[in-house]
Structure formats: structure tokens, C-alpha cells
Design a protein around this motif. Structure first.
Motif, short mmCIF file in Angstrom:
data_model
loop_
_atom_site.label_atom_id
_atom_site.label_comp_id
_atom_site.label_asym_id
_atom_site.label_seq_id
_atom_site.Cartn_x
_atom_site.Cartn_y
_atom_site.Cartn_z
N ALA A 32 0.83 -1.20 0.00
CA ALA A 32 0.00 0.00 0.00
C ALA A 32 0.87 1.26 0.00
O ALA A 32 0.56 2.23 -0.69
N ARG A 33 1.98 1.23 0.76
CA ARG A 33 2.90 2.39 0.77
C ARG A 33 3.49 2.60 -0.62
O ARG A 33 3.61 3.73 -1.09
N PHE A 34 3.87 1.52 -1.29
CA PHE A 34 4.42 1.64 -2.64
C PHE A 34 3.38 2.19 -3.61
O PHE A 34 3.68 3.07 -4.42
N ASP A 35 2.15 1.69 -3.53
CA ASP A 35 1.10 2.14 -4.44
C ASP A 35 0.82 3.63 -4.31
O ASP A 35 0.45 4.29 -5.29
N LYS A 36 0.99 4.19 -3.11
CA LYS A 36 0.77 5.63 -2.92
C LYS A 36 1.80 6.46 -3.67
O LYS A 36 1.52 7.59 -4.06
N THR A 37 3.00 5.93 -3.87
CA THR A 37 4.05 6.67 -4.55
C THR A 37 4.01 6.47 -6.07
O THR A 37 4.65 7.21 -6.80
N ARG A 38 3.27 5.48 -6.54
CA ARG A 38 3.24 5.14 -7.96
C ARG A 38 2.24 6.03 -8.69
O ARG A 38 1.12 6.22 -8.22
N PRO A 39 2.62 6.57 -9.86
CA PRO A 39 1.69 7.39 -10.64
C PRO A 39 0.50 6.54 -11.11
O PRO A 39 0.63 5.33 -11.30
N ASN A 40 -0.64 7.20 -11.36
CA ASN A 40 -1.80 6.45 -11.84
C ASN A 40 -1.58 6.00 -13.28
O ASN A 40 -0.61 6.40 -13.93
N SER A 41 -2.47 5.18 -13.79
CA SER A 41 -2.27 4.57 -15.11
C SER A 41 -2.18 5.60 -16.23
O SER A 41 -1.35 5.47 -17.13
N SER A 42 -3.00 6.64 -16.18
CA SER A 42 -2.94 7.63 -17.26
C SER A 42 -1.62 8.40 -17.23
O SER A 42 -1.08 8.75 -18.27
N ARG A 43 -1.08 8.64 -16.04
CA ARG A 43 0.23 9.31 -15.96
C ARG A 43 1.36 8.41 -16.43
O ARG A 43 2.41 8.90 -16.81
N ARG A 44 1.14 7.09 -16.37
CA ARG A 44 2.15 6.16 -16.87
C ARG A 44 2.03 5.94 -18.37
O ARG A 44 2.81 5.21 -18.96
N GLY A 45 1.03 6.57 -19.02
CA GLY A 45 0.90 6.49 -20.47
C GLY A 45 -0.27 5.68 -20.97
O GLY A 45 -0.53 5.62 -22.17
N HIS B 26 9.22 -0.22 -20.14
CA HIS B 26 9.48 1.18 -20.54
C HIS B 26 9.83 2.07 -19.37
O HIS B 26 10.56 3.03 -19.53
N ARG B 27 9.33 1.78 -18.18
CA ARG B 27 9.60 2.55 -16.96
C ARG B 27 9.51 4.06 -17.18
O ARG B 27 10.38 4.82 -16.78
N GLN C 110 6.34 -11.99 -15.59
CA GLN C 110 6.72 -11.35 -14.33
C GLN C 110 7.97 -12.02 -13.74
O GLN C 110 8.86 -11.33 -13.23
N ARG C 111 8.04 -13.35 -13.81
CA ARG C 111 9.24 -14.04 -13.34
C ARG C 111 10.46 -13.63 -14.15
O ARG C 111 11.55 -13.40 -13.61
N GLN C 112 10.28 -13.50 -15.47
CA GLN C 112 11.37 -13.10 -16.35
C GLN C 112 11.87 -11.69 -15.99
O GLN C 112 13.07 -11.45 -15.91
N GLU C 113 10.95 -10.78 -15.72
CA GLU C 113 11.35 -9.41 -15.37
C GLU C 113 12.04 -9.34 -14.02
O GLU C 113 12.94 -8.54 -13.82
N ARG C 114 11.63 -10.18 -13.07
CA ARG C 114 12.28 -10.18 -11.76
C ARG C 114 13.71 -10.68 -11.85
O ARG C 114 14.56 -10.29 -11.06
N ARG C 115 13.99 -11.55 -12.82
CA ARG C 115 15.36 -12.08 -12.97
C ARG C 115 16.28 -11.06 -13.61
O ARG C 115 17.49 -11.11 -13.44
N GLN C 116 15.73 -10.11 -14.38
CA GLN C 116 16.56 -9.12 -15.08
C GLN C 116 16.89 -7.98 -14.12
O GLN C 116 16.00 -7.46 -13.45
N PRO C 117 18.14 -7.54 -14.10
CA PRO C 117 18.47 -6.40 -13.24
C PRO C 117 17.87 -5.10 -13.81
O PRO C 117 17.71 -4.96 -15.01
N HIS C 118 17.50 -4.20 -12.93
CA HIS C 118 16.94 -2.91 -13.35
C HIS C 118 18.04 -2.04 -13.91
O HIS C 118 19.12 -1.94 -13.35
N GLU C 119 17.75 -1.40 -15.04
CA GLU C 119 18.70 -0.47 -15.63
C GLU C 119 18.61 0.87 -14.91
O GLU C 119 17.53 1.30 -14.56
N VAL C 120 19.72 1.50 -14.72
CA VAL C 120 19.74 2.81 -14.08
C VAL C 120 19.92 3.85 -15.16
O VAL C 120 20.88 3.85 -15.91
N LYS C 121 18.91 4.77 -15.26
CA LYS C 121 19.00 5.85 -16.26
C LYS C 121 19.86 6.97 -15.72
O LYS C 121 19.82 7.29 -14.56
N GLN C 122 20.61 7.58 -16.61
CA GLN C 122 21.46 8.71 -16.20
C GLN C 122 21.16 9.92 -17.04
O GLN C 122 20.66 9.91 -18.05
#
Length: 119
Positions: free
Chosen positions: A33-46, A81-82, A107-119
Motif C-alpha cells: 500500500a505504501r508503494f502504491d501511494k508513490t506510484r503514478p496512476n495509469s494515465s500518468r504512466r501512459g 518502458h519505466r 513477471q518471473r522473467q522481469e524479476r530475474r533481469q536487473p533494473h537499468e539505471v537511467k542517467q
């Protein structure tokens, strides 16, 4: 076949093997629930009306799940796309998936991949 012994939770409850204590379930739901409060809504995510139109057209041309071959009902981004709108709208990055494959294998495939850090 041997069965693992119950364990003691940090709150003192005895939890059967493979089970979860109610306090653990509560902590998990509060964390989500704490994470969901920080996440933008679906329309803001595109995911707007334009996305719905493009998704529908894509699924009319690509009717089968890319993983299992069953009827596809979702358009998935192969590379998450993040928030990157050019990657979000890149149709080469889209694939048709059924709900079970999107919710499970992808979802399992995405959890195995490391997150890319944008700069």
C-alpha cells in the motif's frame, strides 16, 4: 514423506510449514500500500485512450500469445518502458500475451533481469 516442522514467527505465533503468519500478511499488504501511494496512476504512466486504441488495433493483428500460442488479450512491453515514452510507443517492443503468461512467466522473467539505471 517427511514434513517440515512448524516455525515460530517473530510475533510468537506458531506457523505451519509453508504458511504465513497473519502479522506477516499484514506487513506485506501495508508495504504494498505504501508503494502504491508513490506510484503514478495509469494515465500518468501512459495508458490513455490513445493507448487503448493502439492496443486494440495491435491485438486485432496479433491474436495469439507470444509465449503459449493461446488467445492474447494483453499487449506487453518486451523491454519495460519505466516511463520512457519512446520505448512505450515503440511497436517493435510490443508483444501479445494472454493473462496467465503475462501474470506468471513474464513477471518471473522481469524479476530475474536487473533494473537499468537511467542517467
Amino acid at each position: 514423506m517427511p514434513v517440515r516442522a512448524p516455525r515460530l514467527c517473530s510475533c510468537g505465533n506458531r506457523v505451519p510449514s509453508g504458511g504465513r503468519c497473519p502479522c506477516e500478511v499484514k506487513r506485506t499488504s501495508e508495504r504494498k500500500a505504501r508503494f502504491d501511494k508513490t506510484r503514478p496512476n495509469s494515465s500518468r504512466r501512459g495508458y490513455t485512450g490513445a493507448w487503448e486504441k493502439a492496443r486494440k488495433a495491435f491485438l486485432l493483428r496479433h491474436r495469439r500469445c507470444a509465449f503459449c500460442g493461446d488467445h492474447a488479450d494483453l499487449v506487453d512491453h518486451k523491454i519495460p518502458h519505466r516511463g520512457d515514452q519512446s520505448l512505450f510507443w515503440d511497436r517493435d517492443n510490443w508483444q501479445p500475451l494472454c493473462t496467465p503468461c503475462h501474470s506468471g512467466a513474464k513477471q518471473r522473467q522481469e524479476r530475474r533481469q536487473p533494473h537499468e539505471v537511467k542517467q
